[in-house]
Design a protein around this motif. Sequence first.
Motif: not given
Length: 316
Positions: A54-56, A128-129, A134-136
């Motif tokens: 996903g986009q982050f 969440l994607d 997701h990203v920390q």
Amino acid sequence: MKLPIPAQRIRAAAACVLAFAALATALEAPQVSIVEKAGKRVIRSNGIPDHAMGQFPNQGNPHTVAAQDYTFEMTLTPRSASKPVPANFAFFGVAVNGVPFEAGTAEFWNGDRAWNYEAKGGKIDLGLDMNDAHVQPGGVYHYHGLPKGLVSKLGGDAGDRMILLGWAADGFPIYAGLGHSDPRDATSPLVKTRSSYQLKKGGRPAGNRGPGGNYDGTFTADYEYIAGSGDLDECNGRFGVTPEYPQGIYHYQVTEEFPHLPRLWKGEPDASFRKRSGPPGGAGGPPRRGRRGGPGFGPPPPGFGPPPGFGPPPGR
């Protein structure tokens, strides 16, 4: 009769394509190596997935994916410990593409660690994607559930075989939710394995003791282990035959229902899966070789103590 597509939808779609292309250009290429030596499996990676993500940043997650410098080690001869070991805020395991698995979050009701929000509970948006990832802080992309992109990459879309996703910190393998109806018979049909965790009945404590409301899956503490209610044990695993281990081995399953990813290790975890702590809620920076893992949404407590709001399974 086909209706014309509104111009704004075309522009939005084009913007998404351009954003994904820019992200792919900005990120390093995925890098992972898996070697076996001195009785251990050693996985080195930069943590960049080999599938679409996903986009982050996004509305629920403010962080940008960044390359890491991971070295994970686990024994090639895993054995059960005397009792399950809680994963707490460590990485539970690592996928074959070098991306880590982690079930827990560092989001709490009123800062009370007894009430840990579930990443997939649906009550808070953690961004969440499509891979339940997701990203920390520090750019750490990690899985909270089934990584559909990885499953597809490994040829598991048809759902007609067990897919080895990776390994846990204790060396036992992790599979993508399918197992034989008779776990000791490789000719028996494949079925979706069922967790043995259930929602508690009734309501949570309120006031200063808890958030109140009915147990509905918002918090980790909303669930309890009911032995025999599913196919899997308190570690979300079982002994059985797999394509890679035809003689049988204890293995974990990623399930559609809670706990999704296991929260307890069956064996003893390798210390390389611990994270380097950082400032509260801050980005302690990407991990470096010799300082394993990356920071979470907040500082992990020392060691592998009991996970907040989860506690030991009944009977332990």
